[in-house]
Write a protein that holds these residues in place. Structure first.
Motif, PDB file in Angstrom:
ATOM      1  N   ASN A  35       0.833  -1.197   0.000  1.00 58.39           N
ATOM      2  CA  ASN A  35       0.000   0.000   0.000  1.00 58.39           C
ATOM      3  C   ASN A  35       0.866   1.244   0.000  1.00 58.39           C
ATOM      4  OD1 ASN A  35      -2.348  -1.455   0.059  1.00 58.39           O
ATOM      5  ND2 ASN A  35      -2.449  -1.494   2.278  1.00 58.39           N
ATOM      6  N   SER A  36       0.452   2.479  -0.580  1.00 60.04           N
ATOM      7  CA  SER A  36       1.166   3.813  -0.627  1.00 60.04           C
ATOM      8  C   SER A  36       0.943   4.627   0.633  1.00 60.04           C
ATOM      9  CB  SER A  36       0.799   4.756  -1.696  1.00 60.04           C
ATOM     10  OG  SER A  36       0.768   4.615  -2.918  1.00 60.04           O
ATOM     11  N   HIS A  84       0.618  -2.771   4.012  1.00 63.31           N
ATOM     12  CA  HIS A  84       0.182  -4.133   3.708  1.00 63.31           C
ATOM     13  C   HIS A  84      -1.253  -4.419   4.136  1.00 63.31           C
ATOM     14  CE1 HIS A  84       4.325  -5.070   2.650  1.00 63.31           C
ATOM     15  NE2 HIS A  84       4.724  -4.589   3.812  1.00 63.31           N
ATOM     16  N   GLY A  85      -1.918  -3.471   4.764  1.00 64.06           N
ATOM     17  CA  GLY A  85      -3.274  -3.710   5.229  1.00 64.06           C
ATOM     18  C   GLY A  85      -4.288  -3.692   4.101  1.00 64.06           C
ATOM     19  N   LYS A  89      -6.730  -7.933   5.736  1.00 66.27           N
ATOM     20  CA  LYS A  89      -5.448  -8.004   6.441  1.00 66.27           C
ATOM     21  C   LYS A  89      -5.323  -6.801   7.376  1.00 66.27           C
ATOM     22  CE  LYS A  89      -3.064  -8.489   2.664  1.00 66.27           C
ATOM     23  NZ  LYS A  89      -1.998  -8.646   1.653  1.00 66.27           N
ATOM     24  N   VAL A  90      -5.338  -7.076   8.664  1.00 70.20           N
ATOM     25  CA  VAL A  90      -5.160  -6.040   9.684  1.00 70.20           C
ATOM     26  C   VAL A  90      -4.079  -6.530  10.640  1.00 70.20           C
ATOM     27  CG1 VAL A  90      -6.246  -4.651  11.472  1.00 70.20           C
ATOM     28  CG2 VAL A  90      -7.599  -5.417   9.522  1.00 70.20           C
ATOM     29  N   PHE A  91      -3.060  -5.727  10.826  1.00 70.43           N
ATOM     30  CA  PHE A  91      -1.900  -6.149  11.608  1.00 70.43           C
ATOM     31  C   PHE A  91      -1.859  -5.444  12.966  1.00 70.43           C
ATOM     32  CE2 PHE A  91      -0.885  -6.739   7.154  1.00 70.43           C
ATOM     33  CZ  PHE A  91      -0.390  -8.032   7.143  1.00 70.43           C
ATOM     34  N   SER A 262      -5.434  -4.516  -6.685  1.00 68.85           N
ATOM     35  CA  SER A 262      -4.183  -4.270  -7.402  1.00 68.85           C
ATOM     36  C   SER A 262      -3.423  -3.061  -6.886  1.00 68.85           C
ATOM     37  CB  SER A 262      -4.463  -4.094  -8.900  1.00 68.85           C
ATOM     38  OG  SER A 262      -5.329  -2.989  -9.115  1.00 68.85           O
ATOM     39  N   ALA A 263      -4.126  -2.027  -6.464  1.00 65.50           N
ATOM     40  CA  ALA A 263      -3.476  -0.771  -6.049  1.00 65.50           C
ATOM     41  C   ALA A 263      -3.365  -0.612  -4.547  1.00 65.50           C
ATOM     42  CB  ALA A 263      -4.231   0.429  -6.640  1.00 65.50           C
ATOM     43  N   GLY A 264      -4.093  -1.404  -3.774  1.00 63.11           N
ATOM     44  CA  GLY A 264      -4.032  -1.289  -2.329  1.00 63.11           C
ATOM     45  C   GLY A 264      -4.808  -0.092  -1.811  1.00 63.11           C
ATOM     46  N   VAL A 265      -4.485   0.316  -0.592  1.00 62.25           N
ATOM     47  CA  VAL A 265      -5.186   1.407   0.077  1.00 62.25           C
ATOM     48  C   VAL A 265      -4.441   2.716  -0.170  1.00 62.25           C
ATOM     49  CG1 VAL A 265      -6.036   2.295   2.290  1.00 62.25           C
ATOM     50  CG2 VAL A 265      -5.970  -0.174   1.874  1.00 62.25           C
TER      51      VAL A 265
END
Length: 284
Positions: A35-36, A84-85, A89-91, A262-265
């Motif tokens: 993620n950006s 990476h969330g 997926k939550v870390f 594909s682009a994440g959050v």
């Protein structure tokens, strides 16, 4: 949702010390796509230590369960979530094994951590090493810098779940909900991915706002509205409530975010909202 609530109870009853500065508590046991993290802080239990054994600004080896180490570990948690969330997926920090702090001339204070990170949705735990550099106080407007060694995170594959969710809501712009979780700590099953995403986007705020004198947790998604899909990205207007463990305040923030497998959050807008004194916020 019982697993999330049990995790929150276990986390909160383990706190020792004061979040206000010199008394160091244990806020441990807290959360891949480039993620950006569950904290349902409705009624947290904070056990105050009778004596402060460690100064917040101590250098050298630190007690892993005390606030200086835990504050740095929370920064790592937020950093991982921002990169990476996802809705699946939550870390969160599970345990800090070791922590050291040192003064870096003309830069700030650097923390070196060995810790375990738990992916909360699928209950997967990985070992990580991290360095967190808090800038000097006169440069406190800058976010902490994080260097991370945690390759196992990249092996957590949720692509099938994410693609299914994306296709379901790509042409459906009717999602609108509030109070995740509700006053009983409950989240409907079909809304869980958006509660997870709310935790992830909150990490963008908490990472940006973190310093050696702060400790934030996400309390609630107060309101969520899906907006029109933009450039093949699902777009959401999130209103979240953060719990400042130091001041014991509930702080509202508004975020406009996009997400796709594909682009994440991506966070397009992040704005602190005025406190609403008549609003029925969850009690810290």
């Amino acid at each position: 949702m019982s697993l999330w609530l049990l995790f929150a109870v276990a986390l909160l009853t383990g706190v020792t010390g004061s979040p206000s500065g010199t008394v160091p508590p244990d806020d441990s046991n807290m959360t891949a796509h480039p993620n950006s993290v569950l904290e349902n802080f409705w009624k947290p239990t904070i056990v105050v230590a009778e004596e402060a054994k460690e100064e917040v600004m101590e250098t050298g080896e630190l007690n892993p369960s005390h606030y200086p180490a835990q504050r740095a570990a929370k920064v790592v948690e937020h950093y991982i979530n921002t990169r990476h969330g996802s809705p699946y997926k939550v870390f969160a920090v599970k345990k800090v094994f070791s922590a050291n702090a040192e003064e870096v001339p003309d830069s700030g204070r650097k923390y070196q951590l060995e810790l375990s990170i738990q992916e909360m949705v699928h209950n997967t735990t990985v070992a990580c090493a991290a360095e967190v550099l808090f800038p000097r106080q006169e440069e406190s407007e800058h976010s902490p810098q994080v260097q991370l060694s945690c390759e196992e995170i990249l092996k957590i594959n949720t692509s099938a779940q994410e693609e299914s969710l994306y296709q379901q809501y790509k042409l459906n712009h009717n999602l609108s909900t509030q109070n995740l979780p509700d006053s009983n700590g409950h989240v409907e099953e079909d809304q869980e991915p958006f509660w997870h995403l709310g935790r992830v986007v909150s990490s963008f705020v908490m990472l940006a706002e973190s310093s050696e004198n702060t400790l934030y947790n996400m309390a609630q998604v107060a309101n969520l509205t899906q907006m029109a899909t933009e450039n093949n990205q699902l777009k959401f207007d999130y209103h979240v409530l953060l719990h400042d463990m130091v001041s014991q305040e509930i702080i509202p923030w508004k975020l406009v975010v996009t997400w796709s497998p594909s682009a994440g959050v991506k966070v397009q807008k992040m704005e602190k909202s005025p406190n609403c004194h008549h609003c029925n916020y969850p009690k810290p």
